[in-house]
Structure formats: C-alpha cells, structure tokens
Design a protein around this motif. Structure first.
Motif, mmCIF file in Angstrom:
data_model
loop_
_atom_site.group_PDB
_atom_site.id
_atom_site.type_symbol
_atom_site.label_atom_id
_atom_site.label_comp_id
_atom_site.label_asym_id
_atom_site.label_seq_id
_atom_site.Cartn_x
_atom_site.Cartn_y
_atom_site.Cartn_z
ATOM 1 N N LEU A 17 0.927 -1.315 0.180
ATOM 2 C CA LEU A 17 0.093 -0.021 0.060
ATOM 3 C C LEU A 17 0.752 1.191 0.007
ATOM 4 C CD1 LEU A 17 0.430 0.509 3.022
ATOM 5 C CD2 LEU A 17 -1.704 -0.323 3.699
ATOM 6 N N THR A 18 2.297 1.173 0.078
ATOM 7 C CA THR A 18 2.843 2.212 0.045
ATOM 8 C C THR A 18 2.680 3.343 -0.912
ATOM 9 O OG1 THR A 18 4.842 0.903 1.147
ATOM 10 C CG2 THR A 18 5.351 3.244 0.109
ATOM 11 N N ASP A 19 2.884 2.990 -2.238
ATOM 12 C CA ASP A 19 2.593 4.080 -3.089
ATOM 13 C C ASP A 19 1.137 4.800 -3.242
ATOM 14 O OD1 ASP A 19 5.080 4.736 -4.231
ATOM 15 O OD2 ASP A 19 5.225 2.664 -5.202
ATOM 16 N N THR A 20 0.171 3.856 -3.103
ATOM 17 C CA THR A 20 -1.015 4.309 -3.033
ATOM 18 C C THR A 20 -1.426 5.037 -1.766
ATOM 19 O OG1 THR A 20 -1.833 2.071 -3.926
ATOM 20 C CG2 THR A 20 -3.396 3.331 -3.005
ATOM 21 N N PHE B 186 -2.222 9.281 -1.728
ATOM 22 C CA PHE B 186 -3.502 9.989 -1.248
ATOM 23 C C PHE B 186 -2.832 10.977 -0.371
ATOM 24 C CE2 PHE B 186 -6.498 10.453 2.066
ATOM 25 C CZ PHE B 186 -7.641 10.472 1.253
ATOM 26 N N GLY B 187 -1.824 10.803 0.309
ATOM 27 C CA GLY B 187 -1.431 11.793 1.191
ATOM 28 C C GLY B 187 -1.128 12.993 0.489
ATOM 29 N N ARG C 8 8.461 3.990 4.806
ATOM 30 C CA ARG C 8 8.233 3.941 3.458
ATOM 31 C C ARG C 8 7.298 4.977 3.004
ATOM 32 N NH1 ARG C 8 7.964 -2.144 4.973
ATOM 33 N NH2 ARG C 8 6.687 -1.225 6.944
ATOM 34 N N ILE C 9 6.173 5.373 3.679
ATOM 35 C CA ILE C 9 5.150 6.020 2.762
ATOM 36 C C ILE C 9 5.589 7.400 3.080
ATOM 37 C CG2 ILE C 9 2.712 6.974 3.147
ATOM 38 C CD1 ILE C 9 1.972 4.189 4.475
ATOM 39 N N LEU D 87 2.837 20.385 6.399
ATOM 40 C CA LEU D 87 3.314 19.455 7.342
ATOM 41 C C LEU D 87 2.512 18.056 7.312
ATOM 42 C CD1 LEU D 87 5.428 18.353 9.701
ATOM 43 C CD2 LEU D 87 3.646 19.378 11.153
ATOM 44 N N VAL D 88 3.093 16.814 6.851
ATOM 45 C CA VAL D 88 2.348 15.660 6.807
ATOM 46 C C VAL D 88 2.750 14.866 7.883
ATOM 47 C CG1 VAL D 88 1.798 13.698 5.114
ATOM 48 C CG2 VAL D 88 2.407 16.046 4.178
ATOM 49 N N LEU D 89 1.883 13.908 8.465
ATOM 50 C CA LEU D 89 2.080 13.126 9.501
ATOM 51 C C LEU D 89 2.026 11.675 9.089
ATOM 52 C CD1 LEU D 89 -0.165 15.028 12.188
ATOM 53 C CD2 LEU D 89 2.315 15.364 11.751
ATOM 54 N N VAL D 90 3.124 10.836 9.194
ATOM 55 C CA VAL D 90 3.052 9.717 8.699
ATOM 56 C C VAL D 90 3.584 8.768 9.748
ATOM 57 C CG1 VAL D 90 3.082 8.264 6.477
ATOM 58 C CG2 VAL D 90 3.769 10.843 6.650
ATOM 59 N N LEU D 91 3.533 8.935 11.184
ATOM 60 C CA LEU D 91 4.330 8.091 12.146
ATOM 61 C C LEU D 91 3.103 7.113 12.495
ATOM 62 C CD1 LEU D 91 4.562 10.523 15.282
ATOM 63 C CD2 LEU D 91 3.397 11.078 13.408
ATOM 64 N N PRO D 92 3.518 5.995 12.982
ATOM 65 C CA PRO D 92 2.824 4.992 13.541
ATOM 66 C C PRO D 92 2.401 5.479 15.000
ATOM 67 C CG PRO D 92 5.207 4.232 13.580
ATOM 68 C CD PRO D 92 5.093 5.600 12.945
#
Ligand code: DGY
Length: 331
Positions: A100-103, A107-108, A156-157, A206-211
């Motif tokens: 799902l990384t690229d998808t 979207f981000g 990755r994302i 600013l984009v949040l992508v942390l777990p």
C-alpha cells in the motif's frame, strides 16, 4: 482436519475462496459490527483470525481464546494489536506492509493539494449555489510547488510523499524521525533531517506519517500547533490520536494554522464535532489505501500470512518475530 479461522470483516469473495481451500472459514460478509465480547465469542475455537485495524486484539481476548495462533491484519498499522500480550500468549501478529506504500503516498499528496488549494471548501461553496462571479481572492490558497514540505515519520510512506514533493513539485523537503535515513535514501528523497521544533516552525505543509503508539499520543497538540506558521497546512494520514483533534479544531477556527486535511480521527468513525463545523479542513473517512487493486493486495497478503503460518509454518510479514515458527498442528 482443516484449521478454523475467523474472517472478522467483509472481504473480497476471491480472498474467502482462497482461504476456504485451506481452512474452515467463518466469515462476516454482512459486515456486522461486533462488540468486543461478541468478537471473543466468534473467536472461540479459532486458530487464526483475519482482522482489520478496527478489531482490537486485547489481553482479555487472548486469555479467552486459547486456541488462537495468529491474527493477520489487513492493514500496515497494527495499533489494534496488544503485541506484548500476543507475544506472551504465543500468538503471532502480521500486517500488510509495502503493497500500500505508493497508493497511500499518492493519497497523502492528494490531501495535501486539496488542503492547500481549498478544494472541499470551494466545491461546497459552488454546490450551495453561492458562486455568482469571479473574484481576485476567491479561495486563494497556499502555494504547493517550491514550498517547504515537512514530514513527521519517515518510513516507506513518508519517503514516498517526500519523493512526490521533491521530484514532482520542486519542494524543499525536511523530515523528522527518531533515526536519520542513510545518505543514499536521503538523496533519493532529496530530504534533510531536522529537529521536531525546526520541522514545526519551517514547514509550509506538514504531513504526519508516524505509527501510533502511546508515546505518539497527541504528538501534535496546542503547543505544537502554536509553533507552526499561521499560513501552514497540516495533513494526518497516520492514525487518530496522534493529533489532539479538539486542539486542532480550535487552531483552525482561530487561524493558528491555515488549514488541515484529515483521513484519520481520534475515536473514529466518530469525528470531533468541532471539526465538522470549521470550513478550512478537508475530511475523508480513512481511505488513504483505498484503491481497488491495493485493497485487494492487502487482503491477499493477510490471507497469505494465515496460509503461510498455519499451513506452512512461517509467516510472510510477522510483527512479533521472536515467536517460534509453527506447524499446522493445533496447540
Ligand atoms: C493501514 O493499512 O494501516 C491503513 O490505515 C488501513 O487501516
């Protein structure tokens, strides 16, 4: 005898067919909403479970389901798993990374663009019949190309978003992460590590992508929002709870930041009522990975993990790796 598994949510029919070749499958194709006690009830006698991020695998559930050996999440995130309790109970957790990384990065970026360029707000205006004439400042948003893209959480994302920003939109990319990326990956992403406070102060977007983890709860709250530019936008495609949604709604209303794009929410599917009443926020229902082919690939990977572990003894994407490989024998 085939092992028994529970597919806790509705899923693509071909995935159920594949699982049925290996298992006694109990499914939920009506997508009934099960309370935690009902999930425990349905899980009785099951060796495996196909879950999504919505089913909580708690210590209580594990204690009540002694036959369980594996929960395979159709999600890259796994904050619905109590992984320590799963390890203690000898239950393997798996997730669905990579497919799902690229998808999700697409979207981000879409949410970033929609937020900066005020897509939802202007469409609502048009649909409501308010558009009477062109005006010089009508829905004038923030520039994306050439601006500074900040990324919090550079897995990755995050890297996928960085590449889209740097190579596609000529953005100056900065990121903050516990660890620095190696030099080659930083070069490929054209990204530079900065401290969290520099990230907050310098990002135009600013984009949040942390777990999500207990430590990541309210990573962005009143104090952090106050450090951002008043022209900045914030995008959360990570997990609800990373942002203090009440504080964000207040910040959006007061102009502390310009706008936000949110795909995930604290306590979703409930959305903080204050977010529903501010106009400078784009809201989507946790769909960052939702394309036909990616959702199929995620479901296939979860199914393949169940087959790989319960039938062949070794999962494809294990989360709690210290568990021994299993065999098809039922414990
Ligand atoms: C994921 O894969 O973690 C997405 O958020 C879907 O749950």
């Amino acid at each position: 005898m085939k092992p028994s598994i529970l597919v806790a949510r509705a899923v693509f029919p071909e995935v159920l067919d594949k699982l049925a070749q290996h298992f006694q499958v109990t499914s939920n194709q009506n997508d009934e909403l099960w309370m935690p006690a009902q999930l425990i009830e349905k899980m009785q006698g099951m060796q495996g479970a196909f879950t999504t991020g919505s089913e909580r695998i708690s210590a209580e559930l594990l204690a009540a389901c002694p036959d369980l050996k594996i929960c395979a999440n159709m999600a890259v995130g796994f904050n619905n798993f109590d992984l320590d309790a799963m390890s203690a109970a000898g239950v393997l957790g798996t997730n669905s990374p990579d497919v799902l990384t690229d998808t999700t990065a697409d979207f981000g970026f879409a949410l970033l663009l929609a937020t900066a360029r005020r897509l939802s707000e202007s469409e609502h205006f048009l649909r409501a019949g308010h558009w009477s004439r062109w005006r010089y400042d009508m829905f004038a948003g923030a520039e994306v190309h050439g601006s500074t893209l900040g990324i919090l959480g550079m897995g990755r994302i995050g890297q996928g978003i960085a590449k889209r920003g740097a190579h596609g939109f000529g953005m100056n990319v900065i990121y903050h992460n516990r660890s620095h990326l190696d030099a080659a990956t930083e070069a490929a992403c054209r990204a530079r590590w900065v401290s969290k406070s520099e990230l907050l102060a310098s990002s135009d977007h600013l984009v949040l992508v942390l777990p999500y983890s207990a430590q990541a709860h309210h990573t962005i709250g009143v104090a952090e929002l106050a450090q951002m530019k008043c022209t900045a936008t914030l995008v959360n495609i990570a997990r609800g709870g990373i942002v203090d949604d009440a504080a964000l709604a207040a910040a959006l209303r007061q102009g502390v930041i310009a706008a936000a794009g949110l795909d995930v929410f604290e306590g979703e599917p409930a959305v903080h009522p204050d977010l529903l009443t501010v106009s400078n926020v784009v809201l989507t229902p946790h769909i960052a990975s939702a394309t036909q082919s990616t959702r199929r690939a995620m479901a296939q990977l979860a199914a393949d993990n169940l087959i790989a572990y319960l039938v062949h003894g070794k999962a494809l994407t294990p989360l709690n790796c210290k568990l021994p490989a299993t065999t098809a024998s039922i414990k």
